[in-house]
Design an enzyme around this catalytic site. Structure first.
Site, short mmCIF file in Angstrom:
data_model
loop_
_atom_site.label_atom_id
_atom_site.label_comp_id
_atom_site.label_asym_id
_atom_site.label_seq_id
_atom_site.Cartn_x
_atom_site.Cartn_y
_atom_site.Cartn_z
N GLU A 256 0.89 -1.17 0.00
CA GLU A 256 0.00 0.00 0.00
C GLU A 256 0.92 1.21 0.00
O GLU A 256 1.65 1.42 0.96
CB GLU A 256 -0.87 0.01 1.26
CG GLU A 256 -1.76 -1.21 1.44
CD GLU A 256 -2.86 -1.28 0.40
OE1 GLU A 256 -3.17 -0.25 -0.20
OE2 GLU A 256 -3.39 -2.38 0.18
N CYS A 295 -3.04 8.39 3.34
CA CYS A 295 -2.81 7.88 1.97
C CYS A 295 -4.02 8.13 1.09
O CYS A 295 -3.91 8.18 -0.12
CB CYS A 295 -2.49 6.40 2.03
SG CYS A 295 -3.69 5.49 3.00
P1 NAP Z 1 8.39 5.09 4.53
O1 NAP Z 1 9.50 6.01 4.80
O2 NAP Z 1 8.40 4.32 3.26
O3 NAP Z 1 8.37 4.08 5.78
C1 NAP Z 1 7.37 3.13 5.92
C2 NAP Z 1 7.84 2.02 6.82
O4 NAP Z 1 8.90 1.32 6.18
C3 NAP Z 1 8.38 2.48 8.16
O5 NAP Z 1 7.96 1.57 9.14
C4 NAP Z 1 9.88 2.41 7.97
O6 NAP Z 1 10.57 2.21 9.17
C5 NAP Z 1 9.97 1.19 7.10
N1 NAP Z 1 11.19 1.04 6.33
C6 NAP Z 1 11.85 2.00 5.64
N2 NAP Z 1 12.92 1.45 5.02
C7 NAP Z 1 12.93 0.13 5.34
C8 NAP Z 1 13.79 -0.97 5.03
N3 NAP Z 1 14.84 -0.82 4.24
N4 NAP Z 1 13.50 -2.18 5.55
C9 NAP Z 1 12.44 -2.36 6.36
N5 NAP Z 1 11.58 -1.36 6.69
C10 NAP Z 1 11.83 -0.13 6.18
O7 NAP Z 1 6.98 5.80 4.59
P2 NAP Z 1 6.41 6.78 5.72
O8 NAP Z 1 7.11 8.08 5.57
O9 NAP Z 1 6.38 6.12 7.05
O10 NAP Z 1 4.90 6.91 5.26
C11 NAP Z 1 4.45 7.85 4.33
C12 NAP Z 1 4.09 7.16 3.02
O11 NAP Z 1 3.24 6.06 3.26
C13 NAP Z 1 3.32 8.07 2.11
O12 NAP Z 1 3.91 8.04 0.86
C14 NAP Z 1 1.93 7.48 2.04
O13 NAP Z 1 1.28 7.65 0.83
C15 NAP Z 1 2.16 6.06 2.34
N6 NAP Z 1 0.98 5.48 2.96
C16 NAP Z 1 0.22 4.62 2.25
C17 NAP Z 1 -0.91 4.04 2.82
C18 NAP Z 1 -1.77 3.08 2.06
O14 NAP Z 1 -2.58 2.41 2.69
N7 NAP Z 1 -1.66 2.97 0.78
C19 NAP Z 1 -1.24 4.33 4.14
C20 NAP Z 1 -0.44 5.22 4.84
C21 NAP Z 1 0.68 5.78 4.24
P3 NAP Z 1 11.34 3.39 9.93
O15 NAP Z 1 10.34 4.36 10.36
O16 NAP Z 1 12.00 2.68 11.05
O17 NAP Z 1 12.31 3.97 8.93
#
Ligand code: NAP
Length: 517
Positions: A256, A295
């Protein structure tokens, strides 16, 4: 200072090094620290596989559903505490925090009811059987059985409770043990929610583990029976889903991700009508709820070209009512962005949108917040931009600015033009259309349905009931094609099937029917 703990192998683990600070986004004070140093991830996986999996698979759907009922109750019983933590760690107002916390308990309660209805079975029959030869001597049916793996859930920062709960509900109901990892920056809320659930004492051993901080080598150890369900940015998703071990083992990966959701005003909707007012109310909510960090938030607003000025004026009047500041201040309607990084990314993103659009409300820069110390806090006024050439608006159709930011775009009033412009977003989670013209709506669904996971139609008839396009309800699908990740969550049994293996059982009809029941 409080160090957040992971819950692994039936115990609480506190890292001693590699700790990242968690910050109150209204004041910028450090409130806790978190990290995962010292966790043996192979042992975490073994524990889930050897304890949690067998325990859950031995239970019926109704018994697994009973776990979800208890989880829901814990979240409800501690709602106020979780809302206070959410305000502290994520900057949400009570209304915005409840969207997360009540959304989590509500989704668990929904899956409890669904699972209870599935009854005393350990697997599901799917569809009708079919005779495969001239006689009933050879016949086939599909069944769905629990896979023998582990569900690893990685969540975004914006829904620390709902994000964990909606994924866990589906996996646990299917009989799959869960290892959940919240985004580090807002993990304080998830940690407390899981602490309360564990303390209530109803979880089977190994059914649920929590990793606060980085996942170390956990993902390297996943195999064919496991599931990785990820919510977050498209960039992170790309890196995770292309890992060699996951590709080699065909590990199920559900994503997602980003989404440039659009709200479309159809030409039949007159100023001052119930549908027009619903459109204004929804767009304001979908821009500003959770400070636009949803999102499913509206990023693009499509308006018939000859009505652009009037709609712009009406929307600005609504957005001007929003008081931005520390949610502890009772006058505040919208809190800060969750982290300094989100604010930086937002200011940068607005700069990119300005290559093709101009700001008509807000500044696109950090502001001071009501009730917050001057110069502190990650605050941004709702920001409305406008481009007069939707098809050549480049970044407006490509760059998700994860904040209370949206852009007005003109279209010619036809369902075809609207659907084609929406499609420039490359696949969305939700598209909303405001119309009382069933013919226009039908044309729009036919032309635009393939580009989105959900179409929300706002009309005079739905104005009293519709919760807004941003609500991902457990009964209907959450997920979308293309940029949105291509995943499918929720949607009743749709979300549960991610964790089940479909098996075609073939043989004599009497035998197959006897086995399937
Ligand atoms: P993100 O930076 O991609 O991080 C998401 C998750 O991934 C966090 O728990 C992060 O952990 C983890 N992560 C990052 N790099 C990783 C790796 N190499 N290995 C394992 N885990 C890793 O996104 P965000 O800033 O938290 O969220 C914002 C984004 O999420 C927006 O683009 C939004 O559109 C999207 N979103 C989508 C939905 C949906 O349902 N489609 C819902 C909500 C949000 P850490 O925090 O420890 O780095």
């Amino acid at each position: 200072m409080k160090t957040l703990r992971s819950y692994i192998r039936g115990d609480w683990h506190e890292a001693k090094s590699g700790l990242a600070p968690l910050v109150n986004p209204s004041t910028e004070e450090t409130i806790a620290q978190a990290g995962s140093a010292g966790i043996d991830f192979a042992a975490v996986l073994d524990y889930a596989r050897q304890k949690g999996g067998p325990a859950l698979r031995a239970m019926t759907f109704a018994q697994r559903a009973a776990i979800l009922k208890e989880m829901s109750k814990v979240l409800r019983d501690h709602r106020d505490e979780l809302l206070a933590l959410s305000a502290l760690n994520t900057g949400t107002t009570t209304a915005d925090g409840s969207f997360d916390v009540d959304g989590g308990s509500g989704t668990l309660a929904y899956y409890f009811a669904l699972g209870k209805g599935l009854g005393d079975r350990t697997f599901l029959a799917e569809g009708e059987g079919v005779q495969l030869a001239k006689t009933e001597g050879f016949y086939g049916r599909h069944i769905l059985v629990p896979r023998h793996g582990v569900a690893v859930h990685i969540n975004a920062f914006n829904f620390p409770v709902w994000g964990f709960a909606e994924k866990a509900a589906c996996a646990l109901l299917a009989g799959t043990p869960v290892i959940t990892k919240p985004a580090t920056s807002t993990s304080m809320v998830t940690e407390r929610a899981i602490e309360l659930i564990v303390a209530a004492g109803f979880l089977p051993e190994g059914a649920l583990q929590l990793v606060v901080g980085a996942t170390g080598n956990l993902l390297d150890l996943l195999g064919a029976q496991d599931v990785l369900a990820f919510t977050g940015s498209a960039d992170t998703a790309r890196g995770l889903r292309s890992r060699a071990n996951l590709l080699a083992a065909n590990t199920r990966v559900n994503v997602e991700a980003d989404s440039l959701n659009a709200a479309v005003l159809a030409p039949d909707v007159q100023d001052g009508s119930a549908t027009f007012n619903l459109f204004l109310k929804d767009v304001k909510r979908e821009m500003t709820q959770k400070s636009g960090q949803k999102c499913t938030a509206v990023r693009r607003i499509l308006i018939p070209r000859d009505r652009m000025d009037a709609v712009q004026e009406a929307l600005i009047a609504r957005l001007s009512e929003v008081v931005v500041g520390d949610p502890q201040d009772p006058s505040v309607k919208m809190g800060p962005l969750a982290t300094a990084q989100q604010l930086d990314d937002t200011v940068r993103g607005i700069g990119e949108l300005k290559q093709a659009a101009r700001i008509v409300h807000g500044t696109g820069q950090r502001t001071d917040g009501a009730g917050a110390p001057a110069g502190k806090g990650f605050f941004l006024q709702p920001t409305l931009l406008r481009s007069d050439d939707a098809r050549n608006a480049g970044p407006v159709n490509e760059r998700e600015v994860f904040a209370p930011v949206a852009t007005l775009l003109p279209y010619d009033g036809s369902a075809r033009d609207a659907a084609e412009i929406v499609a420039l977003g490359g696949g969305t989670l939700v598209t909303s259309a405001y119309t009382d013209d069933a013919g226009w709506a039908g044309d729009f669904v036919a032309r635009g349905g393939g580009e989105t996971g959900r179409i929300y139609i706002g009309s005079e008839s739905s104005a009293g009931d519709a919760p807004g396009s941003g609500a991902a309800l457990p009964q209907t699908l959450h997920g979308g094609p293309g940029r949105a990740g291509g995943g499918e969550e929720l949607g009743g049994l749709v979300g549960v099937k991610l964790y089940l293996q479909r098996v075609a059982v073939q043989g004599a009809k009497s035998l197959v029917d006897g086995l399937v029941g």
